[in-house]
Design an enzyme around this catalytic site. Structure first.
Site, PDB file in Angstrom:
ATOM      1  CG  HIS A  61      50.800  56.873  31.851  1.00  0.00           C
ATOM      2  ND1 HIS A  61      51.510  56.941  33.034  1.00  0.00           N
ATOM      3  CD2 HIS A  61      50.084  55.717  31.914  1.00  0.00           C
ATOM      4  CE1 HIS A  61      51.233  55.857  33.765  1.00  0.00           C
ATOM      5  NE2 HIS A  61      50.370  55.108  33.111  1.00  0.00           N
ATOM      6  CE1 TYR A  83      53.040  50.115  31.456  1.00  0.00           C
ATOM      7  CE2 TYR A  83      51.951  51.873  32.669  1.00  0.00           C
ATOM      8  CZ  TYR A  83      52.073  50.533  32.344  1.00  0.00           C
ATOM      9  OH  TYR A  83      51.224  49.615  32.919  1.00  0.00           O
ATOM     10  NE  ARG A 105      43.663  50.331  44.352  1.00  0.00           N
ATOM     11  CZ  ARG A 105      44.695  50.075  45.145  1.00  0.00           C
ATOM     12  NH1 ARG A 105      45.065  48.834  45.364  1.00  0.00           N
ATOM     13  NH2 ARG A 105      45.348  51.063  45.734  1.00  0.00           N
TER      14      ARG A 105
HETATM   15  C1  FNR Z   1      44.932  51.571  37.110  1.00  0.00           C
HETATM   16  N1  FNR Z   1      45.902  52.574  37.176  1.00  0.00           N
HETATM   17  C2  FNR Z   1      46.259  53.247  36.030  1.00  0.00           C
HETATM   18  N2  FNR Z   1      47.102  54.311  36.103  1.00  0.00           N
HETATM   19  C3  FNR Z   1      47.367  55.048  35.010  1.00  0.00           C
HETATM   20  O1  FNR Z   1      48.111  56.016  35.110  1.00  0.00           O
HETATM   21  N3  FNR Z   1      46.821  54.718  33.815  1.00  0.00           N
HETATM   22  C4  FNR Z   1      45.986  53.662  33.649  1.00  0.00           C
HETATM   23  O2  FNR Z   1      45.452  53.444  32.558  1.00  0.00           O
HETATM   24  C5  FNR Z   1      45.741  52.854  34.786  1.00  0.00           C
HETATM   25  N4  FNR Z   1      44.970  51.728  34.721  1.00  0.00           N
HETATM   26  C6  FNR Z   1      44.470  51.140  35.861  1.00  0.00           C
HETATM   27  C7  FNR Z   1      43.472  50.176  35.792  1.00  0.00           C
HETATM   28  C8  FNR Z   1      42.898  49.663  36.950  1.00  0.00           C
HETATM   29  C9  FNR Z   1      41.790  48.660  36.842  1.00  0.00           C
HETATM   30  C10 FNR Z   1      43.354  50.120  38.211  1.00  0.00           C
HETATM   31  C11 FNR Z   1      42.745  49.601  39.484  1.00  0.00           C
HETATM   32  C12 FNR Z   1      44.375  51.027  38.275  1.00  0.00           C
HETATM   33  C13 FNR Z   1      46.325  53.119  38.469  1.00  0.00           C
HETATM   34  C14 FNR Z   1      45.254  54.060  39.031  1.00  0.00           C
HETATM   35  O3  FNR Z   1      44.995  55.137  38.166  1.00  0.00           O
HETATM   36  C15 FNR Z   1      45.661  54.611  40.409  1.00  0.00           C
HETATM   37  O4  FNR Z   1      46.785  55.423  40.254  1.00  0.00           O
HETATM   38  C16 FNR Z   1      45.957  53.494  41.409  1.00  0.00           C
HETATM   39  O5  FNR Z   1      45.006  52.462  41.322  1.00  0.00           O
HETATM   40  C17 FNR Z   1      46.008  54.009  42.837  1.00  0.00           C
HETATM   41  O6  FNR Z   1      44.793  54.626  43.173  1.00  0.00           O
HETATM   42  P1  FNR Z   1      43.640  53.854  44.048  1.00  0.00           P
HETATM   43  O7  FNR Z   1      43.186  52.699  43.245  1.00  0.00           O
HETATM   44  O8  FNR Z   1      44.276  53.461  45.325  1.00  0.00           O
HETATM   45  O9  FNR Z   1      42.571  54.901  44.205  1.00  0.00           O
END
Ligand code: FNR
Length: 404
Positions: free
Chosen positions: A185, A190, A367
């Site tokens: 990550h 971060y 999501r």
């Molecule tokens: C996330 N996202 C996220 N990203 C990441 O790199 N590590 C993580 O642990 C998390 N945690 C997380 C929890 C929840 C509940 C959500 C909704 C999102 C971001 C996620 O992986 C993604 O990059 C974004 O949500 C954009 O994609 P969507 O949601 O538009 O498909």
């Protein structure tokens, strides 16, 4: 006609993905002293039985102070391996692949879970009584992210050495648990992002200043991880391709920096760049539209292909319908979306906003999978692709007449 690229396999080192759908890592703030719980099992298993090729376990802290909240998962001690292995074993029993995202939250650590943030605030510090560690928050420089976050301490050279060692140890535990790939990550403000960005990194030692210095810790982390995983195991890296701060005069991390970084990744042993963006500055300005983030992936992929560099690209962000998922990864002459029942409106958006056909090698979805865990199965149905459902659900598949 052959299946759309979205439903064609992709081989990354020794890992064979049966399609291009990946479950994006999603923090659940539901761990018990860093140990994954039954919540994680249920949350992750629902995706594993519904068509994605690979599920990536949430951001998992390599040190206790690298957790975003006290309830984040971690792999800083051996007892945390078993609950991960239980989930990995289930994935494999279903013929599924599973990866894990390893992380350190840096200056965004020691906050409370989103649902505990007081009304009207965006974040709140987890105090000692709430299991937090606000006096031991690490960052490249002692610059706080925003209100609601702890003031971090500038990492010493010993802290940096401990950080790199912690990545090695957590990666070794991931391998022991049996995961199929690791994602570093390096996004979302971060710790690794904080080193990359001149806004959060104002160090004057060999970890700050020039591009080479700001990327040094990332490359040391990549090297540490690569040194303890098998040659056949893929390594993914997620970055924030821009921090959306070009409107301000101070230098920030931009798409140009990301392209420069991406070109160095294949030689460092990274197989796939997962292109996210933002979240390192509370003043970021995003011109939000459906392809705002996918287009960053497309830009990086195009530049790398021009140079003949082999780095797979993952696109993420707002991918929530069949046509968008299909067209992002479609290779070769883009077959018309006709007959798929998908919204042609999105096809127009791709053409106008990206100016290119293939933007990525796979899509990560977050999501839409929360809304609809069977999203990949529904997309297959809409695109006319036959996919296998779990035996137990043999009566549940989309029939030819199913209305959606
Ligand atoms: C996330 N996202 C996220 N990203 C990441 O790199 N590590 C993580 O642990 C998390 N945690 C997380 C929890 C929840 C509940 C959500 C909704 C999102 C971001 C996620 O992986 C993604 O990059 C974004 O949500 C954009 O994609 P969507 O949601 O538009 O498909």
């Amino acid at each position: 006609a052959s299946a759309p690229t979205l439903f064609q396999p992709l081989r990354v080192r020794g890992l064979e993905l049966h399609n291009r759908f990946v479950v994006s890592p999603m923090c659940q703030y539901s761990a018990d002293d860093g140990h994954l719980t039954d919540w994680h099992f249920a949350h992750l298993a629902q995706f594993m039985i519904r068509g994605a090729a690979l599920t990536i376990v949430e951001a998992t802290a390599v040190t206790p102070n690298g957790r975003i909240t006290p309830q984040d998962s971690g792999l800083w001690q051996d007892s945390q391996t078993a609950p991960l292995k239980r989930i990995v074993d289930f994935a494999h029993s279903q013929g599924q692949k599973i990866g894990i995202q390893l992380a350190h939250a840096g200056r965004k650590a020691s906050t409370v879970a989103p649902w505990l943030v007081p009304k009207g605030h965006t974040s709140a510090v987890a105090s000692k009584e709430h299991g937090g560690w606000e006096d031991n928050v690490w960052a490249p420089s002692a610059i706080k992210y925003a209100e609601g976050y702890a003031t971090p301490k500038e990492m010493s050279r010993d802290d940096i050495a401990a950080f790199v060692q912690a990545w090695k140890d957590a990666t070794r535990r991931s391998v022991e648990a049996g995961v199929d790939c690791i994602e570093i990550h390096g996004a979302h403000g971060y710790l690794l992002t904080e080193f990359l960005s001149p806004l959060s990194n104002q160090r004057t030692d060999k970890y700050g200043g020039s591009f080479e210095n700001r990327t040094r810790l990332l490359f040391q982390t990549i090297e540490a991880v690569r040194s303890v995983i098998p040659e056949s195991m893929p390594l993914f890296l997620r970055i924030s391709a821009t921090e959306w701060m070009e409107h301000e005069s101070s230098p920030s991390w931009t798409i140009e920096d990301s392209i420069r970084l991406a070109k160095l990744l294949p030689a460092a042993g990274v197989d796939l760049l997962d292109v996210s963006s933002g979240a390192n500055s509370a003043n970021q300005k995003i011109n939000l539209h459906r392809y705002y983030q996918v287009n960053l992936a497309g830009q990086i992929r195009e530049k790398l292909q021009k140079d003949g560099l082999k780095l797979l690209i993952g696109a993420v962000g707002m991918i929530s319908n069949a046509e968008m998922a299909r067209s992002i990864v479609q290779e070769g002459k883009d077959a018309s979306a006709e007959g798929t029942g998908a919204a042609t409106h999105d096809t127009v958006e791709v053409a106008e906003e990206s100016g290119q056909v293939t933007q990525a090698d796979l899509v990560l979805v977050a999501r839409q999978l929360l809304r609809e865990p069977g999203f990949p199965l529904r997309v297959a149905h809409q695109l006319g692709v036959e996919v296998k459902w779990p035996n137990q659900y043999h009566r549940g598949g989309w029939s030819r007449n199913a209305k959606i």
